[in-house]
Scaffold this active site. Structure first.
Site, PDB file in Angstrom:
ATOM      1  N   SER A 249      43.273  39.166  49.047  1.00  0.00           N
ATOM      2  CA  SER A 249      43.224  39.537  47.640  1.00  0.00           C
ATOM      3  C   SER A 249      43.707  40.968  47.411  1.00  0.00           C
ATOM      4  O   SER A 249      44.780  41.323  47.870  1.00  0.00           O
ATOM      5  CB  SER A 249      41.794  39.327  47.144  1.00  0.00           C
ATOM      6  OG  SER A 249      41.808  39.141  45.769  1.00  0.00           O
ATOM      7  N   LYS A 253      47.052  43.020  49.132  1.00  0.00           N
ATOM      8  CA  LYS A 253      48.099  43.906  48.586  1.00  0.00           C
ATOM      9  C   LYS A 253      48.133  45.191  49.420  1.00  0.00           C
ATOM     10  O   LYS A 253      49.193  45.682  49.810  1.00  0.00           O
ATOM     11  CB  LYS A 253      47.800  44.249  47.121  1.00  0.00           C
ATOM     12  CG  LYS A 253      47.456  43.053  46.211  1.00  0.00           C
ATOM     13  CD  LYS A 253      47.150  43.508  44.783  1.00  0.00           C
ATOM     14  CE  LYS A 253      46.125  42.679  44.027  1.00  0.00           C
ATOM     15  NZ  LYS A 253      46.429  41.344  43.655  1.00  0.00           N
ATOM     16  N   TRP A 340      44.964  32.136  39.693  1.00  0.00           N
ATOM     17  CA  TRP A 340      45.108  33.540  39.315  1.00  0.00           C
ATOM     18  C   TRP A 340      46.119  34.259  40.225  1.00  0.00           C
ATOM     19  O   TRP A 340      46.846  35.145  39.794  1.00  0.00           O
ATOM     20  CB  TRP A 340      43.720  34.203  39.381  1.00  0.00           C
ATOM     21  CG  TRP A 340      43.622  35.542  38.729  1.00  0.00           C
ATOM     22  CD1 TRP A 340      43.251  36.710  39.314  1.00  0.00           C
ATOM     23  CD2 TRP A 340      43.874  35.858  37.356  1.00  0.00           C
ATOM     24  NE1 TRP A 340      43.255  37.737  38.398  1.00  0.00           N
ATOM     25  CE2 TRP A 340      43.638  37.241  37.183  1.00  0.00           C
ATOM     26  CE3 TRP A 340      44.290  35.102  36.242  1.00  0.00           C
ATOM     27  CZ2 TRP A 340      43.795  37.888  35.952  1.00  0.00           C
ATOM     28  CZ3 TRP A 340      44.450  35.757  35.017  1.00  0.00           C
ATOM     29  CH2 TRP A 340      44.200  37.123  34.887  1.00  0.00           C
ATOM     30  N   HIS A 390      39.510  30.929  45.778  1.00  0.00           N
ATOM     31  CA  HIS A 390      39.949  32.247  46.236  1.00  0.00           C
ATOM     32  C   HIS A 390      38.963  32.778  47.282  1.00  0.00           C
ATOM     33  O   HIS A 390      37.860  33.198  46.942  1.00  0.00           O
ATOM     34  CB  HIS A 390      39.970  33.162  45.007  1.00  0.00           C
ATOM     35  CG  HIS A 390      40.541  34.513  45.242  1.00  0.00           C
ATOM     36  ND1 HIS A 390      41.832  34.707  45.663  1.00  0.00           N
ATOM     37  CD2 HIS A 390      40.010  35.746  45.088  1.00  0.00           C
ATOM     38  CE1 HIS A 390      42.060  36.013  45.754  1.00  0.00           C
ATOM     39  NE2 HIS A 390      40.968  36.667  45.417  1.00  0.00           N
TER      40      HIS A 390
HETATM   41  C1  GTR Z   1      40.996  40.212  40.795  1.00  0.00           C
HETATM   42  C2  GTR Z   1      42.375  40.769  40.632  1.00  0.00           C
HETATM   43  C3  GTR Z   1      43.275  40.215  41.663  1.00  0.00           C
HETATM   44  C4  GTR Z   1      42.657  40.236  43.046  1.00  0.00           C
HETATM   45  C5  GTR Z   1      41.165  40.014  43.040  1.00  0.00           C
HETATM   46  C6  GTR Z   1      40.381  40.434  44.282  1.00  0.00           C
HETATM   47  O1  GTR Z   1      40.132  40.553  39.804  1.00  0.00           O
HETATM   48  O2  GTR Z   1      42.792  40.459  39.338  1.00  0.00           O
HETATM   49  O3  GTR Z   1      44.513  40.872  41.628  1.00  0.00           O
HETATM   50  O4  GTR Z   1      42.986  41.404  43.708  1.00  0.00           O
HETATM   51  O5  GTR Z   1      40.541  40.674  42.024  1.00  0.00           O
HETATM   52  O6  GTR Z   1      40.679  41.401  44.936  1.00  0.00           O
HETATM   53  O7  GTR Z   1      39.393  39.758  44.546  1.00  0.00           O
END
Ligand code: GTR
Length: 410
Positions: A249, A253, A340, A390
């Site tokens: 997540s 990045k 997402w 996720h």
């Molecule tokens: C979310 C964000 C994503 C992702 C995620 C995470 O809220 O919008 O880009 O990075 O968090 O890190 O769990």
């Protein structure tokens, strides 16, 4: 069309594939002089640095050019971790040359049966103590999110121990003969808009010769990984030529940026890194550049924010970030319910990065048709989409361990 609200403002987001408009990706092999890259040498000498600098300018901010020497102290070693399967090691890495309050604590598990094993490296979301139920893991006393399990007043408690064991699968990692090294990302910068004030962007600014606004929280986390790699190179109990970096997540990045910036990282895994990571920003699906910048302004460079409503003009896109991993083995993974992160965008990005891998004599993902669930595809660039949400799951780890074992001939 769903609307995503941040404060009083709402931003459009989409999860209807039929509404995704066509787009043109920047040509990853088109050099600044307009010519196509025709050799690996041109890629290394001209195009890779060019793309890397575009990322510094438009997305992650400048990566500190000043190299610093780390100092470290082994806080604890125990050879009886995981019922004698592994040695647990906790090491404090001092990041600042004189200020001993600026440090990160690295937790390692090293399989006892293997001499200098390859190592999986990854930052964790709320302290080393969350990755295993092992009571001897030092409980982090750093700021954590109020929503972190067991947290009281933004600090971890005993109840926080072992609250994210599912994401780490330590026993399986050890059984497959790999070591694991992890640290809390908040050791480098708390993940809030004002986190830079107490994080390394402030505490290290004079040492690194860089002002907080010249780089970003993502940059700080990536730099933290860079320093852990410095430490791993000094640790003779693991093989620092075989470092596999995993990031999930937002930490996916950060991991991609770390690996773009530090080629000692030998293998990279992007687990659902989504927008600003593996996903194609130009695809209007899931999270958008506009939303991510509104919600997490500290993550990216100020210039990135200019492209919220003109994403087609953004000089970079996900496939270019992935191409900075080449020729190293790269695994990109998505989850079906994680719309997402835009699974298809992550796949297409991995596919496109294959052009650079091909130039360097490596095989990417052969076809631009997304595979079905639980059907990993590709060789040096590999991709899977699994069912579910996720997260990092046991299924994901099985694939990553197999992938790393193959590449590390292990
Ligand atoms: C979310 C964000 C994503 C992702 C995620 C995470 O809220 O919008 O880009 O990075 O968090 O890190 O769990």
């Amino acid at each position: 069309m769903a609307c995503h609200c941040i404060g009083q403002q709402s931003f459009p987001s989409n999860t209807d594939e039929s509404k995704v408009q066509s787009y043109t990706l920047p040509d990853v092999l088109k050099m600044p002089n307009g010519k196509q890259v025709s050799s690996g040498k041109e890629w290394e000498k001209i195009q890779r640095p060019y793309i890397y600098h575009l990322y510094e300018e438009y997305q992650f901010g400048r990566f500190p050019a000043t190299e610093t020497a780390i100092r470290f102290r082994v806080l604890e070693v125990n050879q009886n971790a995981f019922d004698g399967v592994a040695t647990r090691k906790q090491v404090r890495i001092y990041l600042h040359p004189t200020d001993t309050t600026v440090y990160t604590d690295v937790l390692m598990y090293i399989p006892n049966k293997i001499k200098t094993p390859p190592v999986f490296l990854g930052l964790n979301f709320s302290g080393n103590h969350i990755i295993a139920t092992d009571k001897n893991i030092i409980l982090s006393n750093k700021w954590v999110f109020a929503r972190a399990k067991g947290a009281i007043n933004n600090r971890a408690t005993e109840a926080s121990r072992g609250t994210d064991t599912a994401s780490w699968q330590v026993r399986t990692i050890l059984e497959k003969g790999f070591a694991l090294a992890t640290a809390y990302y908040g050791d480098f910068e708390p993940d809030t808009v004002t986190g830079y004030k107490t994080g390394i962007r402030t505490t290290m600014k004079d040492v690194l010769n860089i002002q907080p606004n010249e780089w970003t929280a993502m940059g700080a986390w990536a730099w933290g990984l860079h320093k852990i790699v410095d430490y791993l190179e000094k640790d003779k109990s693991i093989d620092a030529h075989k470092i596999a970096l995993l990031g999930h997540s937002r930490l996916g990045k950060a991991a991609l940026w770390a690996a773009a910036s530090d080629q000692r990282i030998a293998l990279i895994i992007s687990n659902e890194s989504g927008e600003g990571g593996a996903a194609i920003s130009r695809r209007w699906y899931g999270e958008t550049v506009q939303i991510i910048n509104a919600k997490f302004p500290h993550w990216f460079a100020a210039s990135y924010k200019r492209y919220g409503d003109s994403v087609n003009a953004l000089p970079v896109d996900g496939h270019m970030l992935l191409s900075l991993m080449a020729p190293r083995p790269l695994y990109v993974a998505s989850a079906e319910e994680d719309t997402w992160s835009d699974p298809k965008g992550e796949f297409l990005s991995a596919y496109e990065a294959g052009k650079v891998y091909a130039l360097l004599g490596k095989k990417g993902i052969g076809a631009n048709v997304m595979p079905g669930l639980h059907q990993p595809v590709g060789k040096t660039v590999r991709y899977h989409i699994r069912s579910g949400k996720h997260a990092v799951t046991a299924y994901d780890w099985t694939q990553y361990l197999e992938f790393a074992a193959r590449w590390f001939k292990f």
